[in-house]
Scaffold this active site. Sequence first.
Site, short mmCIF file in Angstrom:
data_model
loop_
_atom_site.label_atom_id
_atom_site.label_comp_id
_atom_site.label_asym_id
_atom_site.label_seq_id
_atom_site.Cartn_x
_atom_site.Cartn_y
_atom_site.Cartn_z
N SER A 1 0.86 -1.18 0.00
CA SER A 1 0.00 0.00 0.00
C SER A 1 0.90 1.23 0.00
CB SER A 1 -0.91 -0.01 1.23
OG SER A 1 -1.81 1.07 1.17
N GLU A 2 0.60 2.21 -0.86
CA GLU A 2 1.47 3.38 -1.06
C GLU A 2 1.82 4.09 0.23
OE1 GLU A 2 -1.17 2.48 -2.97
OE2 GLU A 2 -1.54 4.08 -4.42
N ASN A 3 0.89 4.09 1.17
CA ASN A 3 1.12 4.87 2.38
C ASN A 3 2.03 4.16 3.37
OD1 ASN A 3 -1.13 3.11 2.58
ND2 ASN A 3 -1.75 4.10 4.46
N GLY A 4 2.58 3.00 2.97
CA GLY A 4 3.65 2.44 3.80
C GLY A 4 3.41 1.09 4.42
N SER B 1 8.40 3.82 0.36
CA SER B 1 7.28 3.19 -0.33
C SER B 1 7.32 3.48 -1.83
CB SER B 1 5.96 3.71 0.26
OG SER B 1 4.87 3.02 -0.31
#
Lengths: 232, 217
Positions: B49-52, B91
């Site tokens: 997930s992009e947010n980490g 990320s």
Amino acid sequence: MIDKIQGSLAAALAGVQDGSTVMVGGFGDAGLPNELVDALIVQGARDLVVVNNNAGQGESGVAALLASGHVRKIICSFPRNVDSQVFDELYRSGKLELELVPQGTLVERIRAAGAGIGAFYTPTAFGTELAKGKETRRINGRDYVLEHPLYADYALIKAEAADRWGNLVYRKTARNFGPVMATAAKCAIAQVHRTVALGELDPEAIVTPGIFVARVVKVPRVPAAAIAAGRQ
Amino acid sequence: MSYAKRSRQEMAQRLAADIHDGAYVNLGIGLPTLVADHLPKDREIFLHSENGILGMGPAPAPGDIDTDLLNAGKQPVTLLPGGAFFHHADSFAMIRGGHLDICVLGAFQVSASGDIANWSTGEPDAIPAVGGAMDLAVGAKNIWVMMEHLTRKGESKIVARCTYPLTGVGVVKRVYTDLAVIDITANGLVAYDLVPGLGLDELQGVTGLPLNAAFSA
């Protein structure tokens, strides 16, 4: 004795000047330093440039900062949300300038500023509207867009715990932009839920070393139910 | 001849069957998130997930929501044992640096040369928002698009040239639609796994572009 821990949110935000560029951590509600943002509205600095992944949700936090009229421009990747009505109205009425940046380019520009990089080439956005007017270059058969660092006067971030030297650890996806923004600001201000004695944070687990953090302020944890209520 | 389109769940199931054991995968916001519910149980697949997050798990039970644990769509999720958290620059290094095996994106249009348009309708009064779409489009080893084959007006979303603003140029390798799976190759579009009852000629007719049959499928 070095003690970066401030006694109040107002003390943590002392000295923010009109015209400052202020980075605000967070992705969605996770990692948003809402109490620092609320205190910045009270502090009263105007003509601000705000850097955040989004442009506020609901009526509180970044949305309230935008609604205060203290912000001239926002630099972000995803302003549109089901509840981004404050941004939407200001943007449509021309009262707020928007610089839209792809999310990975946004964080890399911040990283570059903190790491002393003059500029960098990224493949992101090549051939799209967001690369219009930008210098491009083909390197080893691949096309890249030149991007420049994004510096800030202040970074407002949220971490889980800090010691008096400003070492920080985060919690889950609330980490997001925090560690990177801390490196790019002249003055990084972290709100944390816990302050601990020197040596209590595992040195192997410290995410942001204190060199990047100027001020720390302790803020009580808000229960999840209260956050949900505040969004409605 | 009559045929039934694949439902969204069937599209997700069809796509999920092609994700290999050990793959690092990002599922874009919208339709692609359905794929998470159909990952083959006999494979270990790492969701990013992009947010980490790496090793993202399903949504929590209502009583177990943690507001510090969200996905890129800002919905509450869980972390699988062995999962990890990291900051945004790391990320997007995973994304841009080519470390993800597969990224599944939704789209308004995909062109025959693999261009993708999925971030803006280009309407003058629209609020622009791009998020990580352009980074994902250039970064993952394989960009797969999951979308309905036709617009509500019946126009093909697979087009000779995108008319909506581009997200990425020449990046899409495969499109999973409610009618077929289509590979974008140097030798043109290759269609396979058409829904039962749908012939290649008819699919070519609604797509409006030359389609080749896959002989090995």
